[in-house]
Design a protein around this motif. Structure first.
Motif, PDB file in Angstrom:
ATOM      1  N   MET A  57      17.674  -4.500 -40.480  1.00  0.00           N
ATOM      2  CA  MET A  57      16.153  -3.778 -41.109  1.00  0.00           C
ATOM      3  C   MET A  57      15.712  -2.503 -40.524  1.00  0.00           C
ATOM      4  SD  MET A  57      12.643  -6.384 -39.241  1.00  0.00           S
ATOM      5  CE  MET A  57      13.307  -7.377 -39.966  1.00  0.00           C
ATOM      6  N   VAL A  58      14.718  -2.253 -41.130  1.00  0.00           N
ATOM      7  CA  VAL A  58      14.123  -0.711 -41.416  1.00  0.00           C
ATOM      8  C   VAL A  58      12.510  -0.582 -41.277  1.00  0.00           C
ATOM      9  CG1 VAL A  58      12.770   0.976 -42.673  1.00  0.00           C
ATOM     10  CG2 VAL A  58      15.619   0.269 -43.233  1.00  0.00           C
ATOM     11  N   ARG A  59      11.873  -0.698 -39.644  1.00  0.00           N
ATOM     12  CA  ARG A  59      11.012  -0.635 -39.357  1.00  0.00           C
ATOM     13  C   ARG A  59       9.893   0.022 -40.242  1.00  0.00           C
ATOM     14  NH1 ARG A  59      12.236   0.172 -34.368  1.00  0.00           N
ATOM     15  NH2 ARG A  59      10.898   1.432 -34.133  1.00  0.00           N
ATOM     16  N   GLY A  60       8.855  -0.261 -40.002  1.00  0.00           N
ATOM     17  CA  GLY A  60       7.512   0.275 -40.988  1.00  0.00           C
ATOM     18  C   GLY A  60       7.210   2.293 -39.812  1.00  0.00           C
ATOM     19  N   ASP A  61       7.317   2.152 -39.171  1.00  0.00           N
ATOM     20  CA  ASP A  61       7.374   3.111 -38.384  1.00  0.00           C
ATOM     21  C   ASP A  61       8.535   4.370 -38.771  1.00  0.00           C
ATOM     22  OD1 ASP A  61       9.120   1.827 -36.601  1.00  0.00           O
ATOM     23  OD2 ASP A  61       8.544   2.472 -35.167  1.00  0.00           O
ATOM     24  N   GLN A  62       9.692   3.828 -38.899  1.00  0.00           N
ATOM     25  CA  GLN A  62      10.803   4.391 -39.393  1.00  0.00           C
ATOM     26  C   GLN A  62      11.207   4.770 -40.729  1.00  0.00           C
ATOM     27  OE1 GLN A  62      13.553   1.863 -38.579  1.00  0.00           O
ATOM     28  NE2 GLN A  62      14.302   2.153 -36.417  1.00  0.00           N
ATOM     29  N   PHE A  63      10.142   3.737 -41.563  1.00  0.00           N
ATOM     30  CA  PHE A  63      10.165   4.829 -43.106  1.00  0.00           C
ATOM     31  C   PHE A  63       8.834   5.847 -42.999  1.00  0.00           C
ATOM     32  CE2 PHE A  63       8.119   4.043 -47.238  1.00  0.00           C
ATOM     33  CZ  PHE A  63       9.136   4.240 -48.138  1.00  0.00           C
ATOM     34  N   GLN A  87       8.077   7.978 -40.559  1.00  0.00           N
ATOM     35  CA  GLN A  87       9.059   9.058 -40.774  1.00  0.00           C
ATOM     36  C   GLN A  87       9.752   8.912 -41.430  1.00  0.00           C
ATOM     37  OE1 GLN A  87      10.541   8.707 -37.052  1.00  0.00           O
ATOM     38  NE2 GLN A  87      11.605  10.675 -37.321  1.00  0.00           N
ATOM     39  N   LEU A  88      10.500   8.626 -42.360  1.00  0.00           N
ATOM     40  CA  LEU A  88      11.738   9.380 -43.337  1.00  0.00           C
ATOM     41  C   LEU A  88      10.520   9.691 -44.134  1.00  0.00           C
ATOM     42  CD1 LEU A  88      14.258   9.050 -44.526  1.00  0.00           C
ATOM     43  CD2 LEU A  88      13.521   7.112 -45.588  1.00  0.00           C
ATOM     44  N   GLN A  89      10.209   8.697 -45.301  1.00  0.00           N
ATOM     45  CA  GLN A  89       8.730   9.688 -45.864  1.00  0.00           C
ATOM     46  C   GLN A  89       8.627  10.785 -45.736  1.00  0.00           C
ATOM     47  OE1 GLN A  89       5.310   8.094 -47.796  1.00  0.00           O
ATOM     48  NE2 GLN A  89       4.112   7.957 -45.672  1.00  0.00           N
ATOM     49  N   GLU A  90       7.732  11.168 -43.859  1.00  0.00           N
ATOM     50  CA  GLU A  90       7.403  12.625 -43.946  1.00  0.00           C
ATOM     51  C   GLU A  90       7.911  13.849 -44.080  1.00  0.00           C
ATOM     52  OE1 GLU A  90       5.693  11.538 -40.138  1.00  0.00           O
ATOM     53  OE2 GLU A  90       3.971  10.683 -41.120  1.00  0.00           O
ATOM     54  N   GLU A  91       9.571  13.376 -43.668  1.00  0.00           N
ATOM     55  CA  GLU A  91      10.270  14.247 -42.865  1.00  0.00           C
ATOM     56  C   GLU A  91      11.080  14.389 -44.820  1.00  0.00           C
ATOM     57  OE1 GLU A  91      14.490  12.388 -40.889  1.00  0.00           O
ATOM     58  OE2 GLU A  91      13.013  12.991 -39.572  1.00  0.00           O
ATOM     59  N   LEU A  92      10.881  13.134 -45.251  1.00  0.00           N
ATOM     60  CA  LEU A  92      10.930  13.597 -46.864  1.00  0.00           C
ATOM     61  C   LEU A  92      10.418  14.551 -47.567  1.00  0.00           C
ATOM     62  CD1 LEU A  92      12.124  10.305 -48.323  1.00  0.00           C
ATOM     63  CD2 LEU A  92      13.835  13.524 -48.386  1.00  0.00           C
ATOM     64  N   MET A  93       8.645  14.568 -46.940  1.00  0.00           N
ATOM     65  CA  MET A  93       8.355  15.273 -47.925  1.00  0.00           C
ATOM     66  C   MET A  93       8.608  16.982 -47.664  1.00  0.00           C
ATOM     67  SD  MET A  93       4.043  13.584 -47.563  1.00  0.00           S
ATOM     68  CE  MET A  93       4.537  12.654 -46.535  1.00  0.00           C
ATOM     69  N   MET A  94       9.521  17.103 -46.433  1.00  0.00           N
ATOM     70  CA  MET A  94       9.327  18.972 -45.727  1.00  0.00           C
ATOM     71  C   MET A  94      10.349  19.854 -45.759  1.00  0.00           C
ATOM     72  SD  MET A  94       6.512  19.308 -43.344  1.00  0.00           S
ATOM     73  CE  MET A  94       7.308  20.176 -42.423  1.00  0.00           C
TER      74      MET A  94
END
Length: 233
Positions: free
Chosen positions: A47-53, A55-62
């Protein structure tokens, strides 16, 4: 093309092969993210938790460039969370859906495309890569249900030339912990080393390296053609 997600609701379709051997070597500076490992510290691979996703999308934006490999057990959570974070799919320039000719995997491929379409991903940003195609086979014959689905739905971009040839090389790369670019760049004269080898084990290693380099040359040419196909405007 700067950010690519490799996704499939099905396992055993070669997502890692597509991510690591097709995409990464042709996207200079791209960072690699395996979604199946982002929750490993929590002791769960399911399972991928919401907070992990988040964080992932924020990292991707960078990031300037990235290849995101979404494990089969995480795809449903990944898609659901992407729907919650409205517009997050816009972080990706392309969604690559690998498939093989088995009927279950073809059905799962269609389901994956439908899930992406349902969240608003346009067809021009979804492409299918036909994996493990034997030399005697054609995409039109082996993947007919996907061709037919495209004709009816126009839900993804169809490139019949986006076909990765079957090669035992990909298994050998894992065993020998090497890559196609490394094999091609290796100028070692393994035939000479084989003649100088003092034991059979060293001879066999030299034989394996010669064989892999030959396979790597043809695989590299094939992957170049596939990459050109999926990035064609």
């Amino acid at each position: 093309m700067k950010k690519v997600a490799v996704v499939s609701l099905s396992g055993n379709v070669g997502k890692s092969t597509i991510a690591k051997h097709l995409l990464l070597p042709r996207m200079p500076g791209a960072e690699f993210i395996a979604v199946e490992s982002i929750n490993a510290d929590e002791g769960s691979d399911d399972m991928v938790r919401g907070d992990q996703f988040g964080q992932l999308q924020e990292e991707l934006m960078m990031m300037d460039s990235a290849v995101v490999d979404v494990g089969a057990s995480n795809v449903e959570d990944f898609v659901k969370l992407m729907q919650q974070y409205r517009g997050s799919h816009e972080e990706f320039d392309l969604f690559v859906v690998p498939t093989v000719k088995d009927s279950k995997q073809i059905k799962d491929t269609i389901a994956t495309v439908q899930a992406l379409k349902a969240m608003g991903v346009p067809a021009r940003k979804i492409t299918v890569v036909f994996n493990k195609l034997q030399s005697s086979e054609t995409v039109e014959e082996e993947f007919y249900p996907l061709i037919q689905y495209h004709e009816v739905s126009k839900a993804y971009t169809l490139r019949q030339s986006a076909a990765v040839d079957y090669s035992e090389l990909y298994h050998k790369l894992r065993v020998h912990k090497t890559t196609i670019p490394e094999l091609i760049a290796d100028t070692t004269d393994y035939k000479a080393k084989m003649r100088e080898a003092k034991d059979d084990e060293e001879k066999m290693r030299c034989v394996a390296m010669v064989s892999m380099r030959r396979l790597a040359l043809s695989a590299h040419e094939n992957l170049d053609a596939v990459y050109a196909a999926i990035t064609k405007k």
